[in-house]
Design a protein around this motif. Structure first.
Motif, PDB file in Angstrom:
ATOM      1  N   VAL A  32     -14.895  20.185  -6.540  1.00 18.30           N
ATOM      2  CA  VAL A  32     -13.890  20.134  -7.477  1.00 18.30           C
ATOM      3  C   VAL A  32     -13.943  18.450  -8.258  1.00 18.30           C
ATOM      4  N   LEU A  33     -13.995  18.552  -9.682  1.00 12.28           N
ATOM      5  CA  LEU A  33     -14.052  17.609 -10.393  1.00 12.28           C
ATOM      6  C   LEU A  33     -12.793  17.473 -11.033  1.00 12.28           C
ATOM      7  N   VAL A  34     -11.801  16.484 -10.824  1.00 11.47           N
ATOM      8  CA  VAL A  34     -10.641  16.406 -11.436  1.00 11.47           C
ATOM      9  C   VAL A  34     -10.438  14.743 -11.489  1.00 11.47           C
ATOM     10  N   PRO A  35      -9.227  14.286 -12.267  1.00 13.00           N
ATOM     11  CA  PRO A  35      -9.146  12.828 -12.295  1.00 13.00           C
ATOM     12  C   PRO A  35      -8.725  12.347 -10.837  1.00 13.00           C
ATOM     13  N   ALA A  36      -9.241  11.016 -10.684  1.00 12.10           N
ATOM     14  CA  ALA A  36      -9.099  10.361  -9.231  1.00 12.10           C
ATOM     15  C   ALA A  36      -7.682  10.271  -8.651  1.00 12.10           C
ATOM     16  N   SER A  37      -6.836  10.227  -9.576  1.00 12.67           N
ATOM     17  CA  SER A  37      -5.234  10.430  -9.247  1.00 12.67           C
ATOM     18  C   SER A  37      -4.775  11.738  -8.574  1.00 12.67           C
ATOM     19  N   LEU A  38      -5.692  12.831  -8.837  1.00 10.61           N
ATOM     20  CA  LEU A  38      -5.367  14.151  -8.659  1.00 10.61           C
ATOM     21  C   LEU A  38      -6.137  14.920  -7.242  1.00 10.61           C
ATOM     22  N   ARG A  39      -7.240  14.004  -6.935  1.00 11.82           N
ATOM     23  CA  ARG A  39      -8.220  14.384  -6.161  1.00 11.82           C
ATOM     24  C   ARG A  39      -7.462  14.664  -4.734  1.00 11.82           C
ATOM     25  N   GLY A  40      -6.690  14.197  -4.328  1.00 10.62           N
ATOM     26  CA  GLY A  40      -5.775  14.668  -2.798  1.00 10.62           C
ATOM     27  C   GLY A  40      -4.835  15.657  -2.916  1.00 10.62           C
ATOM     28  N   GLU A  41      -4.601  16.262  -4.175  1.00  8.92           N
ATOM     29  CA  GLU A  41      -3.868  17.566  -4.444  1.00  8.92           C
ATOM     30  C   GLU A  41      -4.210  18.644  -3.543  1.00  8.92           C
ATOM     31  N   ALA A  42      -3.550  19.444  -2.637  1.00 13.56           N
ATOM     32  CA  ALA A  42      -3.660  20.439  -2.070  1.00 13.56           C
ATOM     33  C   ALA A  42      -3.305  21.594  -2.959  1.00 13.56           C
ATOM     34  N   HIS A  43      -2.266  21.534  -3.719  1.00 13.62           N
ATOM     35  CA  HIS A  43      -1.703  22.648  -5.003  1.00 13.62           C
ATOM     36  C   HIS A  43      -1.907  21.779  -6.137  1.00 13.62           C
ATOM     37  N   LEU A  44      -2.865  21.963  -6.815  1.00 19.56           N
ATOM     38  CA  LEU A  44      -3.000  21.366  -8.154  1.00 19.56           C
ATOM     39  C   LEU A  44      -2.859  22.650  -9.051  1.00 19.56           C
ATOM     40  N   ARG A  45      -2.255  22.488 -10.447  1.00 20.08           N
ATOM     41  CA  ARG A  45      -2.068  23.656 -11.144  1.00 20.08           C
ATOM     42  C   ARG A  45      -2.569  22.926 -12.617  1.00 20.08           C
ATOM     43  N   LEU A  46      -3.504  23.746 -13.238  1.00 22.24           N
ATOM     44  CA  LEU A  46      -4.048  23.436 -14.544  1.00 22.24           C
ATOM     45  C   LEU A  46      -3.706  24.462 -15.455  1.00 22.24           C
ATOM     46  N   ASN A  47      -3.518  24.406 -16.752  1.00 20.11           N
ATOM     47  CA  ASN A  47      -3.185  25.430 -17.695  1.00 20.11           C
ATOM     48  C   ASN A  47      -4.536  25.174 -18.518  1.00 20.11           C
ATOM     49  N   LEU A  48      -5.349  26.519 -18.857  1.00 18.83           N
ATOM     50  CA  LEU A  48      -6.274  26.719 -19.637  1.00 18.83           C
ATOM     51  C   LEU A  48      -6.151  27.552 -20.784  1.00 18.83           C
ATOM     52  N   SER A  49      -6.956  27.418 -21.879  1.00 21.83           N
ATOM     53  CA  SER A  49      -6.911  28.055 -23.044  1.00 21.83           C
ATOM     54  C   SER A  49      -7.965  27.956 -23.672  1.00 21.83           C
ATOM     55  N   TYR A  50      -8.343  29.034 -24.652  1.00 23.07           N
ATOM     56  CA  TYR A  50      -9.519  28.967 -25.508  1.00 23.07           C
ATOM     57  C   TYR A  50      -9.225  27.982 -26.719  1.00 23.07           C
ATOM     58  N   ARG A  51      -7.949  27.892 -26.781  1.00 20.34           N
ATOM     59  CA  ARG A  51      -7.507  27.114 -27.985  1.00 20.34           C
ATOM     60  C   ARG A  51      -7.315  25.532 -27.889  1.00 20.34           C
ATOM     61  N   PHE A  52      -7.722  25.044 -26.639  1.00 17.80           N
ATOM     62  CA  PHE A  52      -7.627  23.817 -26.504  1.00 17.80           C
ATOM     63  C   PHE A  52      -8.687  22.987 -27.114  1.00 17.80           C
ATOM     64  N   GLU A  53      -8.362  21.930 -27.330  1.00 21.53           N
ATOM     65  CA  GLU A  53      -9.486  20.980 -28.122  1.00 21.53           C
ATOM     66  C   GLU A  53     -10.206  20.008 -26.963  1.00 21.53           C
ATOM     67  N   PRO A  54     -11.368  19.798 -27.031  1.00 26.47           N
ATOM     68  CA  PRO A  54     -12.465  20.563 -27.683  1.00 26.47           C
ATOM     69  C   PRO A  54     -12.513  21.828 -26.826  1.00 26.47           C
ATOM     70  N   PRO A  55     -12.953  22.878 -27.873  1.00 26.32           N
ATOM     71  CA  PRO A  55     -13.048  24.355 -27.117  1.00 26.32           C
ATOM     72  C   PRO A  55     -14.463  24.299 -26.559  1.00 26.32           C
ATOM     73  N   ASP A  56     -14.278  23.637 -25.295  1.00 25.62           N
ATOM     74  CA  ASP A  56     -15.482  23.916 -24.359  1.00 25.62           C
ATOM     75  C   ASP A  56     -15.277  24.625 -23.174  1.00 25.62           C
ATOM     76  N   LEU A  57     -14.331  25.523 -23.107  1.00 27.35           N
ATOM     77  CA  LEU A  57     -13.968  26.041 -21.698  1.00 27.35           C
ATOM     78  C   LEU A  57     -15.213  26.952 -21.640  1.00 27.35           C
ATOM     79  N   THR A  58     -15.832  26.977 -20.336  1.00 34.77           N
ATOM     80  CA  THR A  58     -16.763  27.723 -20.030  1.00 34.77           C
ATOM     81  C   THR A  58     -16.315  28.616 -18.449  1.00 34.77           C
ATOM     82  N   VAL A  59     -16.452  29.879 -18.318  1.00 34.44           N
ATOM     83  CA  VAL A  59     -16.069  30.467 -16.967  1.00 34.44           C
ATOM     84  C   VAL A  59     -17.387  31.303 -16.711  1.00 34.44           C
ATOM     85  N   GLY A  60     -18.212  30.652 -15.554  1.00 39.01           N
ATOM     86  CA  GLY A  60     -19.329  31.190 -15.307  1.00 39.01           C
ATOM     87  C   GLY A  60     -19.567  31.418 -13.716  1.00 39.01           C
ATOM     88  N   GLU A  61     -20.586  31.845 -13.422  1.00 38.73           N
ATOM     89  CA  GLU A  61     -20.811  32.380 -11.899  1.00 38.73           C
ATOM     90  C   GLU A  61     -20.637  31.084 -10.916  1.00 38.73           C
TER      91      GLU A  61
END
Length: 179
Positions: A32-61
């Protein structure tokens, strides 16, 4: 690809096609790669969308990668499938959970609302427009009488040339204190 991983991927892609999605993950898991301030979170919630800038969201294997904004700073996050334990669609309100992937401390938490705790009474629901009685407006005819209308007396305006003879008392405010 593992059946569970393909299920997560299919559900996430289907929800992303609808709009914004919130993923729930354990940020302490390997990969998992997240900002250092969030690395110790057992329950982290992130919002994802194809409309976010920059449009680089990739869902892969491997998992999910995207550049997100945290307190105004951009950061490229990476979430392997093994760290993701729930997916929630903001649009359809659907929620998929994978309890076997959840952190143990989340599984050990007591339910939010237990039967032994007294709940405050719920307010009565406001009826929707279709259920409310319809209000009807009707014209009201004024009754005419032979008596002249009584009008409040109005002080004559001050003479044009100078100030009024006596100062007007301040008007009383229209607000009143209710105890």
């Amino acid at each position: 690809m593992d059946k569970k991983v393909s299920d997560k991927k299919e559900r996430l892609l289907a929800a992303l096609d609808q709009g914004m999605v919130m993923i729930h993950l354990d940020a302490r898991r390997p990969g998992v790669l997240v900002p250092a301030s969030l690395r110790g979170e057992a329950h982290l919630r992130l919002n994802l969308s194809y409309r976010f800038e920059p449009p680089d969201l990739t869902v892969g294997e491997w998992g999910v990668r995207s550049t997100l904004s945290f307190s105004g700073s951009r950061f490229t996050v990476a979430v392997p499938w093994s760290a993701l334990f729930a997916i929630a669609s903001h649009v359809t309100k659907e929620f998929w959970m994978y309890p076997e992937e959840m952190p143990p401390e989340l599984l050990q938490q007591p339910p939010v609302a237990s039967a032994s705790v007294a709940r405050p009474p719920q307010p009565a629901p406001v009826p929707v427009a279709a259920e409310r009685p319809r209000a009807f407006l009707r014209e009201v005819q004024a009754e005419h009488s032979d008596e002249p209308e009584s009008r409040p007396e109005v002080a004559p305006p001050p003479p044009e040339g100078g100030p009024p003879d006596e100062p007007q008392p301040p008007r009383r405010g229209h607000l009143r204190l209710v105890k």
